[in-house]
Design a protein around this motif. Sequence first.
Motif, PDB file in Angstrom:
ATOM      1  N   TRP A  22       0.804  -1.099  -0.086  1.00  0.00           N
ATOM      2  CA  TRP A  22       0.119  -0.160  -0.065  1.00  0.00           C
ATOM      3  C   TRP A  22       0.802   1.230  -0.017  1.00  0.00           C
ATOM      4  O   TRP A  22       1.998   1.065   0.596  1.00  0.00           O
ATOM      5  N   ARG A  23       0.320   2.449  -0.498  1.00  0.00           N
ATOM      6  CA  ARG A  23       0.945   3.767  -0.533  1.00  0.00           C
ATOM      7  C   ARG A  23       0.890   4.136   1.030  1.00  0.00           C
ATOM      8  O   ARG A  23      -0.264   3.854   1.597  1.00  0.00           O
ATOM      9  N   GLU A  26      -2.280   5.927   1.635  1.00  0.00           N
ATOM     10  CA  GLU A  26      -3.561   5.133   1.701  1.00  0.00           C
ATOM     11  C   GLU A  26      -3.457   4.516   3.332  1.00  0.00           C
ATOM     12  O   GLU A  26      -4.711   4.466   3.973  1.00  0.00           O
ATOM     13  N   ILE A  27      -2.528   4.222   3.814  1.00  0.00           N
ATOM     14  CA  ILE A  27      -2.376   3.697   5.132  1.00  0.00           C
ATOM     15  C   ILE A  27      -2.752   4.926   6.209  1.00  0.00           C
ATOM     16  O   ILE A  27      -3.708   4.667   6.994  1.00  0.00           O
ATOM     17  N   LEU A  28      -2.357   6.095   6.021  1.00  0.00           N
ATOM     18  CA  LEU A  28      -2.426   6.972   6.850  1.00  0.00           C
ATOM     19  C   LEU A  28      -3.764   7.506   6.632  1.00  0.00           C
ATOM     20  O   LEU A  28      -4.493   7.666   7.745  1.00  0.00           O
ATOM     21  N   ILE A  87       5.222   6.764  -1.721  1.00  0.00           N
ATOM     22  CA  ILE A  87       6.108   5.923  -1.147  1.00  0.00           C
ATOM     23  C   ILE A  87       5.361   4.444  -0.793  1.00  0.00           C
ATOM     24  O   ILE A  87       4.054   4.598   0.023  1.00  0.00           O
ATOM     25  N   ILE A  88       5.693   3.382  -1.456  1.00  0.00           N
ATOM     26  CA  ILE A  88       5.143   2.228  -1.155  1.00  0.00           C
ATOM     27  C   ILE A  88       5.561   1.259  -0.081  1.00  0.00           C
ATOM     28  O   ILE A  88       6.793   1.172  -0.024  1.00  0.00           O
ATOM     29  N   TRP A  89       4.494   0.989   0.732  1.00  0.00           N
ATOM     30  CA  TRP A  89       5.090   0.170   2.036  1.00  0.00           C
ATOM     31  C   TRP A  89       5.638  -1.283   1.643  1.00  0.00           C
ATOM     32  O   TRP A  89       5.099  -1.870   1.010  1.00  0.00           O
ATOM     33  N   SER A  90       6.774  -1.486   2.292  1.00  0.00           N
ATOM     34  CA  SER A  90       7.492  -2.728   2.198  1.00  0.00           C
ATOM     35  C   SER A  90       7.869  -3.045   3.709  1.00  0.00           C
ATOM     36  O   SER A  90       8.222  -2.040   4.377  1.00  0.00           O
ATOM     37  N   ASP A  91       8.284  -4.291   3.922  1.00  0.00           N
ATOM     38  CA  ASP A  91       8.657  -4.875   5.307  1.00  0.00           C
ATOM     39  C   ASP A  91       9.848  -4.183   5.677  1.00  0.00           C
ATOM     40  O   ASP A  91      10.442  -4.004   6.677  1.00  0.00           O
TER      41      ASP A  91
END
Length: 104
Positions: A22-23, A26-28, A87-91
């Motif tokens: 997710w971007r 989107e998370i925020l 910024i795309i979330w990654s672990d």
Amino acid sequence: MSVIRVEDADGVVHDLEPVEGWRLMEILRDYGMGMEGCCGGSVTCAACHIVLDPQWADKVPPPRDDELEKLDELPFLHDTSRLSCQIIWSDELDGLRLTLVKEA
């Protein structure tokens, strides 16, 4: 569990559990952090302006030219300003720290 540490515009810190792929915008938005995502990530509004913690600025992918151009249109910038839609979330970003920008 991965985490994003977000300081809101009032200085309150929130730990959010992100979703892979997710971007950040989107998370925020989904956590009710006041992120509308007006343009849906097309780099046309800059409403998702955030400031990365300086220790994290070099750990996220660098901004593309269109993001840099949109950031230059803002009335004020910080050294680590970014658009959260880019910024795309990654672990690999586990523990990321950022601050939401208070526009006025």
